[in-house]
Write a protein that holds these residues in place. Sequence first.
Motif, PDB file in Angstrom:
ATOM      1  N   TYR A   1     -11.234   4.615  -7.022  1.00  0.00           N
ATOM      2  CA  TYR A   1     -10.746   5.456  -5.926  1.00  0.00           C
ATOM      3  C   TYR A   1     -11.351   6.849  -6.023  1.00  0.00           C
ATOM      4  CZ  TYR A   1      -7.307   1.877  -4.885  1.00  0.00           C
ATOM      5  OH  TYR A   1      -6.705   0.705  -4.547  1.00  0.00           O
TER       6      TYR A   1
ATOM      7  N   ASN B   1       2.554   1.847  -3.248  1.00  0.00           N
ATOM      8  CA  ASN B   1       1.620   2.191  -4.309  1.00  0.00           C
ATOM      9  C   ASN B   1       1.441   3.703  -4.421  1.00  0.00           C
ATOM     10  OD1 ASN B   1       0.029   1.426  -6.396  1.00  0.00           O
ATOM     11  ND2 ASN B   1      -1.832   1.180  -5.172  1.00  0.00           N
ATOM     12  N   TYR B   2       1.798   4.448  -3.371  1.00  0.00           N
ATOM     13  CA  TYR B   2       1.766   5.907  -3.452  1.00  0.00           C
ATOM     14  C   TYR B   2       2.853   6.365  -4.399  1.00  0.00           C
ATOM     15  CZ  TYR B   2      -1.313   6.194   0.580  1.00  0.00           C
ATOM     16  OH  TYR B   2      -2.384   6.084   1.417  1.00  0.00           O
ATOM     17  N   LYS B   3       2.675   7.589  -4.902  1.00  0.00           N
ATOM     18  CA  LYS B   3       3.754   8.154  -5.731  1.00  0.00           C
ATOM     19  C   LYS B   3       4.908   8.524  -4.809  1.00  0.00           C
ATOM     20  CE  LYS B   3       1.591   9.770  -9.910  1.00  0.00           C
ATOM     21  NZ  LYS B   3       0.162   9.480  -9.617  1.00  0.00           N
ATOM     22  N   LEU B   4       6.007   7.810  -4.976  1.00  0.00           N
ATOM     23  CA  LEU B   4       7.146   8.016  -4.098  1.00  0.00           C
ATOM     24  C   LEU B   4       8.330   8.447  -4.921  1.00  0.00           C
ATOM     25  CD1 LEU B   4       7.223   4.847  -1.814  1.00  0.00           C
ATOM     26  CD2 LEU B   4       6.694   7.174  -1.128  1.00  0.00           C
TER      27      LEU B   4
ATOM     28  N   SER C   1      10.883   5.207  -6.094  1.00  0.00           N
ATOM     29  CA  SER C   1      10.060   4.037  -5.794  1.00  0.00           C
ATOM     30  C   SER C   1      10.752   2.749  -6.233  1.00  0.00           C
ATOM     31  CB  SER C   1       8.706   4.166  -6.470  1.00  0.00           C
ATOM     32  OG  SER C   1       8.868   4.157  -7.867  1.00  0.00           O
TER      33      SER C   1
ATOM     34  N   HIS D   1       0.829  -1.196   0.000  1.00  0.00           N
ATOM     35  CA  HIS D   1       0.000   0.000   0.000  1.00  0.00           C
ATOM     36  C   HIS D   1       0.871   1.257   0.000  1.00  0.00           C
ATOM     37  CE1 HIS D   1      -3.633   2.265   0.551  1.00  0.00           C
ATOM     38  NE2 HIS D   1      -3.135   2.869   1.621  1.00  0.00           N
ATOM     39  N   LEU D   2       1.915   1.254   0.821  1.00  0.00           N
ATOM     40  CA  LEU D   2       2.823   2.405   0.868  1.00  0.00           C
ATOM     41  C   LEU D   2       3.544   2.586  -0.457  1.00  0.00           C
ATOM     42  CD1 LEU D   2       4.385   2.109   4.431  1.00  0.00           C
ATOM     43  CD2 LEU D   2       2.570   3.635   3.631  1.00  0.00           C
TER      44      LEU D   2
ATOM     45  N   ARG E   1      -8.709   7.752   3.237  1.00  0.00           N
ATOM     46  CA  ARG E   1      -7.692   6.851   2.698  1.00  0.00           C
ATOM     47  C   ARG E   1      -7.891   5.430   3.247  1.00  0.00           C
ATOM     48  NH1 ARG E   1      -4.040   8.354  -1.421  1.00  0.00           N
ATOM     49  NH2 ARG E   1      -3.190  10.420  -1.007  1.00  0.00           N
TER      50      ARG E   1
END
Lengths: 437, 349
Positions: free
Chosen positions: B239, B147-150, B153, B144-145, B249
Amino acid sequence: MRRTVILAVVAALGAGLLAGCAEDGEETAGGSAGDGGGGKGRTTITVGVFGAFGLKEAGLYDEYMKLNKHIEIKQTSIERNENYYPQLLTHLGTGSGLADIQAVEVNNIAEITATQADKLVDLGGTEGVSKDAFLPWKWAQATSRDGKTVGLGTDIGPQGICYRKDLFAKAGLPTDREAVGRLWAGDWDKYLAAGRQFKAKAPKGTAFVDSASGIMAAVTGSSAKRFYDENGEVVYKTNPAVKEAWDVAAAFATEGLTGRLQQFTPAWDQGYANGTFATVSCPAWMLGYIQDKSGAAGKGKWDVAPAPKPSNWGGSFLIVPKAGRNTTEAAKLAAWLTAPEQQAKLFEKRGSFPSAKAAYALPAVSGATHDYFGGAPIGEIFSRAAEGIPVTIVGPKDLVIAQNLADIGMLQVDQKGRSSEEGWKAAVKAIDNALDQ
Amino acid sequence: MAPVTGTAHDTAATAPSGEGGAAPARRSGARDLAAAERRRERRSRRYQRRSRWYRRDVRWSPYAFVAPFFLFFAAFGLFPLLYTGWASLHRVELTAPTDMEWVGLRNFARLLEDEFFWNALKNTFTIGVISTVPQLLIALGIAHLLNYKLRGSMFFRVAALTPYATSVAAATLVFVLMFGRDYGMINWALGLAGIGPVDWQNGAWTSQIAVSTIVVWRWTGYNALIYLAAMQAVPNDLYESAALDGASRWQQFVHVTIPSLRPTILFTCVVSTIGATQLFGEPLLFNGGGGATGGADHQFQTLGLYLYEQGWVNLHLGRASAIAWTMFLILLLIGAVNWLLVRRLRKSA
């Protein structure tokens, strides 16, 4: 383009896999065809060993190849005997994958002699092999009931007690090896008494011995009859010698004289490095291990004294399987490697004590001292121990019995705080299960 | 193909005319016709042959392509499976593997009363639960983490996979040192917090937690990447509409992500369960010098270890084979239960 790359990678992997298989096959099959292998008409002899066996490390192969220009020796080694031995049995069973010479540990030799003798070359009559050169019990251990000697002894494990002078001094015990030897000469109970004395004034964070099972191994090694009797019956449950060994070791554990360690584990190694125990029963072959693990910090602190009673722990044999490609040359090499002169060299370089009593008179053995252990006359100490070792009766399941007594029963007493009776019961239950076919 | 047909065609055409030179002229027309007929026939036969080839090709080639897998499977999967089944009905010792004595189902029957077997089964189950459950939960969180825009990544994804690429032996050795009683890092850290030294190896629960930790450490990243792949396939508008409806969230995660991931979660559950049933390397190596006993009290001896101990330490191949087959049957049972579960889930969904 991409496809070509993928194809190339697949092809390379495939080729690698096949090559790996092929190479492995050749290795285990001995790679010992008289015509192939070494090329230029040289005969390749393969030797399969476990651990750092020492023959190669002591330069004996190189010496033999220099003396015999037509021979090339290759060695394969498997780190642990518990992996090596089942594989050896499988190879003997199928008659393939065997090296020309194979090493066998003393705890397995009875099983090999009893069940595999018909697959092995009788080395008793090989040129250069003299029965009288060996300790009689070592010779007998690898001789089958019908008189075939299928294994030649390499080393044995006469024991001393390795001790730390610095810790002994702090606890008010003597440090001179003669005086230390006198502390417990002739009786394991005196060793226990010395332990109590040590504990009374022990430096903080130190114990008298590393483990209870180390003592059990040492005491059982000092009696002729251990787990089997003369008729091949399992008698460890009723044998007073085993009972004595168990009780002495359990006393060490319950009185808190041990470091509660298990031998040959990382924690044991750390115990050496940090100097947390003062003594350990040490067969000759363990001196190198102690030196490695104690390292520079332990230099000048260790010494070695005679054990309460002469006792044996460990040692090995060389066998020549009939399925090997060069049984004649292999037998010759095995005879040479186990001859007194070579055994003396192995002792000089690696500390593996000779099973050939003819070697004890050689200066390389009789005059040997060990710098790391305060210049102790190890040749003299271990020769005297070796000559006093009784003719031990070995049995096919010695290893399984010894292991379960140590790693189940005594370990429960030593590390889990169980009572001596509980530990013994657990060990017997595990051994009964293990021996039942 | 083309040039070959060309030549064949030429020879076919010249042969009759060469023959025709010696023949009477008035019959030449009919003969030409016959020759053409023959030519056509040959060609059609060739076409037929070719199309037959083509059909065979289409029909059988796929089998040829998958054959290597099945050959290998037969040699290294099926044959050992069947042979092990055969051996489990005999008394066989490794000292004489060809010397088999028929004992029927005795090897299986004795397992019922074998307390070491039940102990191993129980350990396998508990270690399986305390390694699989946290492993999959953590993997879901990590996925899940990720999957965020990082930023970077890719780095995090590779990092998540590195434990999986580490060898069991190397990882376990490090963990043995960390879980050491006297000089272990974990006991040192606990000591700072005022908690006395724990003898990890000798306690039943502590040793199983330690072994599970190794499993969790090695497999979490792998499962996280599988979840991540599945998460990226979840349509974004789900979403968006959830957000429009005012879902937080966390609510999005629970009500959109998890339901979409259901088949993937089931897949990882099955794979992890199989892995847990066969757990071997970690508990073997965690035992340091003790071999396959799984500790002084067999407190972390799994089924895999017990099988190994019977076969390769005690040398009883028949008994070991019976354990192996029992493990196989247990896996089949788990598979059946899983299948029923999936069916129920599908119906309810």
